[in-house]
Design a protein around this motif. Structure first.
Motif, mmCIF file in Angstrom:
data_model
loop_
_atom_site.group_PDB
_atom_site.id
_atom_site.type_symbol
_atom_site.label_atom_id
_atom_site.label_comp_id
_atom_site.label_asym_id
_atom_site.label_seq_id
_atom_site.Cartn_x
_atom_site.Cartn_y
_atom_site.Cartn_z
ATOM 1 N N GLU A 120 -10.491 42.288 -21.120
ATOM 2 C CA GLU A 120 -10.452 43.696 -21.519
ATOM 3 C C GLU A 120 -11.270 43.919 -22.786
ATOM 4 O OE1 GLU A 120 -7.287 47.368 -22.154
ATOM 5 O OE2 GLU A 120 -6.562 45.308 -22.092
ATOM 6 N N GLN A 121 -11.277 42.921 -23.667
ATOM 7 C CA GLN A 121 -12.097 43.014 -24.876
ATOM 8 C C GLN A 121 -13.585 42.904 -24.541
ATOM 9 O OE1 GLN A 121 -10.507 40.621 -28.290
ATOM 10 N NE2 GLN A 121 -9.138 39.827 -26.720
ATOM 11 N N VAL A 122 -13.904 42.108 -23.531
ATOM 12 C CA VAL A 122 -15.304 41.888 -23.166
ATOM 13 C C VAL A 122 -15.868 43.078 -22.388
ATOM 14 C CG1 VAL A 122 -16.909 40.396 -21.920
ATOM 15 C CG2 VAL A 122 -14.942 39.396 -23.105
ATOM 16 N N PHE A 123 -15.134 43.538 -21.368
ATOM 17 C CA PHE A 123 -15.652 44.552 -20.450
ATOM 18 C C PHE A 123 -15.152 45.968 -20.747
ATOM 19 C CE2 PHE A 123 -15.672 40.518 -18.156
ATOM 20 C CZ PHE A 123 -16.997 40.449 -17.775
ATOM 21 N N TRP B 259 -12.984 46.894 -17.192
ATOM 22 C CA TRP B 259 -12.147 45.777 -16.786
ATOM 23 C C TRP B 259 -11.165 46.171 -15.684
ATOM 24 C CZ3 TRP B 259 -11.219 41.297 -15.369
ATOM 25 C CH2 TRP B 259 -9.933 40.770 -15.267
ATOM 26 N N LEU B 260 -10.579 47.352 -15.736
ATOM 27 C CA LEU B 260 -9.585 47.750 -14.737
ATOM 28 C C LEU B 260 -10.186 47.757 -13.330
ATOM 29 C CD1 LEU B 260 -7.564 50.607 -16.499
ATOM 30 C CD2 LEU B 260 -6.863 48.243 -16.058
ATOM 31 N N ALA B 261 -11.408 48.247 -13.195
ATOM 32 C CA ALA B 261 -12.058 48.261 -11.880
ATOM 33 C C ALA B 261 -12.376 46.843 -11.416
ATOM 34 C CB ALA B 261 -13.330 49.097 -11.934
ATOM 35 N N ILE B 262 -12.846 45.999 -12.340
ATOM 36 C CA ILE B 262 -13.137 44.603 -11.994
ATOM 37 C C ILE B 262 -11.838 43.886 -11.624
ATOM 38 C CG2 ILE B 262 -14.011 42.412 -12.881
ATOM 39 C CD1 ILE B 262 -15.840 44.035 -14.741
ATOM 40 N N ARG B 263 -10.790 44.141 -12.388
ATOM 41 C CA ARG B 263 -9.481 43.515 -12.151
ATOM 42 C C ARG B 263 -8.958 43.864 -10.762
ATOM 43 N NH1 ARG B 263 -3.841 44.584 -12.885
ATOM 44 N NH2 ARG B 263 -2.764 43.033 -14.185
ATOM 45 N N ARG B 264 -9.056 45.134 -10.415
ATOM 46 C CA ARG B 264 -8.580 45.577 -9.103
ATOM 47 C C ARG B 264 -9.316 44.853 -7.987
ATOM 48 N NH1 ARG B 264 -9.664 51.525 -6.480
ATOM 49 N NH2 ARG B 264 -8.445 51.237 -4.567
ATOM 50 N N ALA B 265 -10.635 44.736 -8.116
ATOM 51 C CA ALA B 265 -11.417 44.057 -7.088
ATOM 52 C C ALA B 265 -11.095 42.566 -7.029
ATOM 53 C CB ALA B 265 -12.908 44.263 -7.348
ATOM 54 N N LEU B 266 -10.905 41.952 -8.186
ATOM 55 C CA LEU B 266 -10.572 40.526 -8.227
ATOM 56 C C LEU B 266 -9.265 40.216 -7.500
ATOM 57 C CD1 LEU B 266 -11.394 39.161 -11.806
ATOM 58 C CD2 LEU B 266 -12.227 38.275 -9.633
ATOM 59 N N LEU B 267 -8.332 41.139 -7.572
ATOM 60 C CA LEU B 267 -7.024 40.921 -6.956
ATOM 61 C C LEU B 267 -7.057 41.174 -5.453
ATOM 62 C CD1 LEU B 267 -4.738 42.486 -9.705
ATOM 63 C CD2 LEU B 267 -4.935 40.065 -9.106
ATOM 64 N N ILE C 3 -22.842 38.954 -11.729
ATOM 65 C CA ILE C 3 -22.360 39.792 -10.627
ATOM 66 C C ILE C 3 -20.868 40.004 -10.831
ATOM 67 C CG2 ILE C 3 -22.026 39.929 -8.138
ATOM 68 C CD1 ILE C 3 -24.401 37.989 -7.861
ATOM 69 N N VAL C 4 -20.460 41.263 -10.903
ATOM 70 C CA VAL C 4 -19.039 41.563 -11.100
ATOM 71 C C VAL C 4 -18.451 42.112 -9.799
ATOM 72 C CG1 VAL C 4 -19.202 41.942 -13.578
ATOM 73 C CG2 VAL C 4 -19.591 43.851 -12.021
ATOM 74 N N PRO C 5 -17.213 41.741 -9.491
ATOM 75 C CA PRO C 5 -16.566 42.277 -8.286
ATOM 76 C C PRO C 5 -16.365 43.787 -8.396
ATOM 77 C CG PRO C 5 -15.399 40.342 -9.140
ATOM 78 C CD PRO C 5 -16.379 40.754 -10.189
ATOM 79 N N SER C 6 -16.497 44.475 -7.281
ATOM 80 C CA SER C 6 -16.226 45.906 -7.222
ATOM 81 C C SER C 6 -15.629 46.208 -5.857
ATOM 82 C CB SER C 6 -17.501 46.723 -7.445
ATOM 83 O OG SER C 6 -18.350 46.644 -6.321
ATOM 84 N N MET C 7 -14.957 47.335 -5.748
ATOM 85 C CA MET C 7 -14.342 47.682 -4.471
ATOM 86 C C MET C 7 -15.403 48.038 -3.432
ATOM 87 S SD MET C 7 -11.280 47.015 -5.000
ATOM 88 C CE MET C 7 -10.649 47.553 -3.422
ATOM 89 N N LYS C 8 -16.603 48.409 -3.858
ATOM 90 C CA LYS C 8 -17.673 48.709 -2.909
ATOM 91 C C LYS C 8 -18.272 47.435 -2.330
ATOM 92 C CE LYS C 8 -20.178 51.083 -5.731
ATOM 93 N NZ LYS C 8 -21.302 51.915 -6.250
ATOM 94 N N GLN C 9 -18.554 46.469 -3.206
ATOM 95 C CA GLN C 9 -19.128 45.193 -2.776
ATOM 96 C C GLN C 9 -18.381 44.097 -3.523
ATOM 97 O OE1 GLN C 9 -20.686 45.270 -0.140
ATOM 98 N NE2 GLN C 9 -22.881 45.555 -0.324
#
Length: 476
Positions: free
Chosen positions: A49-52, A56-64, A456-462
């Motif tokens: 969260e400090q880095v992004f 971060w919330l969007a990346i976190r959602r995709a990671l899960l 490359i960061v995870p996203s709900m689109k890709q």
């Protein structure tokens, strides 16, 4: 509430209270237990969260969520039938997508060039005295090369590294995880890895832009469009008995493409298990030989199994001819002839796996020391690759982590070690412009948090990745 039973011994007056505990799989026990996946998520929430920031919330959602795969077609299988069947399912050839985006960028920037030049010419014309108008020169033919087009497509000055003050603004130095573990004082802490990473230490960092991202003609990789959550079916075997395609996380493709493999190149995949990237490199049809190495014997066997599943008559036609070598060494001590290309896909916190699997999770209490020692191990592997690559050769460092410590931080430490201890010199390849052609397939982290590589960061689109990669070329 506790369960009690009353046992009577000798006399009715004697009573013994016995406590029965719930079994380990009881809901009340499971709910209270903190699992490795929970520890990983807590660590990522605190750190990333400090880095992004707000991203971060969007990346976190995709990671899960479950990650997406691409299909790497096997050149030695039924390739034309496989293409036809995948395209019927709506899959798209990634090379075609890249080429279309490249053409669009070129066309767009050519139009910008023309408009800008006309505007400048009209302004010059208006500012000239009438007697000088006749001497105005005609418009010069424009350079419509890919390099010229990409130079004007997007120019992000944040990617420029100023040797004088780059380290003073380095974001990595701000995000060092916990500095003390109770009862584990003898463990090597992550912060100690950054004695080499001193803000006040300055050394030459050569950064050079690249404008094209070569996609070999014989390489066929299929993906689904943005937002399409379709999944590839399990691959079938061809008439020769090998599988028609290999499924892998889409983020794993770019580190191999970043190697920019040329015909006749000798390649080392230093940490190759389970073998997908080695197989992908082989599908370009360019390498003269590939050495697929892994320190773990069981993981090296996984590489062997992948090759046997995708390469017909593997032992006789590939191993015995020396086209492929399987080795089982610690990458830090490999001492062989030099290589043209080296992929250093290092062990890391494997962020997505750490959020989904408790088994073999690096956030297990028993693996704390191993996790804290990761940056040092990663630096040693990358530095060894520096020594093994030829002059003019390419090293690509990659991880499947979002951590700036394991990514840019390790690259910085290895470059600094090379600068201090050897006469080796490297160019960091800035692929920002070249990667514009991939933006319809991948989502990248903000360039503000990167100095050397690309993420490359995870996203709900890709939902690919995370994948970090950095391309370095040895020039001395």
């Amino acid at each position: 509430m506790y369960s009690y039973s009353i046992l009577k011994y000798l006399t009715r007056e004697t009573k013994i209270l016995v406590r029965y505990k719930h079994p380990p799989n009881h809901w009340s026990v499971v709910r209270k237990k903190v699992h490795p996946v929970d520890k990983a998520l807590n660590h990522f929430d605190d750190f990333y969260e400090q880095v992004f920031g707000k991203n971060w919330l969007a990346i976190r959602r995709a990671l899960l969520c479950k990650n997406k795969y691409v299909a790497v077609l096997n050149y030695y299988g039924d390739i034309e039938d496989t293409k036809y069947n995948l395209e019927l399912k709506g899959a798209l050839n990634m090379r075609v997508l890249f080429d279309l985006e490249k053409s669009y960028i070129r066309e767009k920037t050519e139009n910008i060039d023309i408009v800008e030049e006309i505007s400048e010419t009209v302004q010059e014309f208006d500012n000239q005295p009438k007697d000088a108008i006749v001497e105005t020169q005609k418009l010069q033919a424009k350079d419509l090369s890919l390099k010229s087009s990409l130079e004007k497509a997007e120019y992000d000055t944040r990617r420029l590294v100023n040797v004088q003050d780059a380290l003073s603004t380095e974001i990595l130095y701000e995000f060092i995880p916990t500095t003390k573990i109770k009862g584990k004082e003898d463990f090597l802490l992550e912060s100690t890895h950054y004695k080499l990473y001193d803000q006040n230490t300055q050394f030459g960092v050569n950064v050079e832009k690249e404008y094209d991202f070569h996609f070999p003609d014989h390489l066929n990789i299929y993906c689904f469009e943005e937002g399409n959550k379709s999944e590839f079916p399990s691959p079938k075997k061809s008439i020769t008995g090998v599988y028609n395609y290999y499924l892998m996380d889409g983020g794993s493709v770019l580190p191999v493409l970043a190697l920019d493999i040329k015909p006749g190149n000798r390649i080392l995949d230093m940490c190759a298990a389970p073998g997908g990237k080695s197989l992908l490199a082989l599908q370009t049809l360019y390498p003269s030989s590939i050495v697929s190495n892994d320190i773990s014997y069981s993981r090296a066997n996984r590489i062997d199994n992948v090759y046997k599943q995708f390469l017909f008559d593997f032992d006789e036609k590939w191993l015995q001819t020396g086209k492929i070598r399987l080795t089982n060494y610690d990458g830090r001590i490999i001492e062989e002839d030099t290589f043209d290309r080296i992929l250093v896909d290092v062990p890391c916190t494997t962020d997505r796996h750490s959020l989904h699997e408790n088994d073999n999770n690096i956030f297990k209490p028993s693996r704390i020391k191993e996790r804290l020692q990761l940056p040092e191990l990663q630096r040693q592997l990358l530095f060894q690759a520096f020594k093994l690559v030829k002059i003019g050769g390419v090293v690509v460092y990659s991880t499947c982590s979002l951590s700036p410590i394991q990514n840019d931080g390790v690259v910085h430490m290895a470059l600094k070690q090379a600068w201090e201890e050897t006469n080796m010199e490297f160019i960091v390849k800035d692929l920002s412009q070249a990667l514009l052609q991939t933006k319809r397939v991948y989502e990248y982290a903000d360039a503000n948090i990167l100095r050397y590589g690309h993420l490359i960061v995870p996203s709900m689109k890709q939902n690919y990745g995370p994948t970090y990669f950095c391309k370095l070329q040895k020039i001395k």
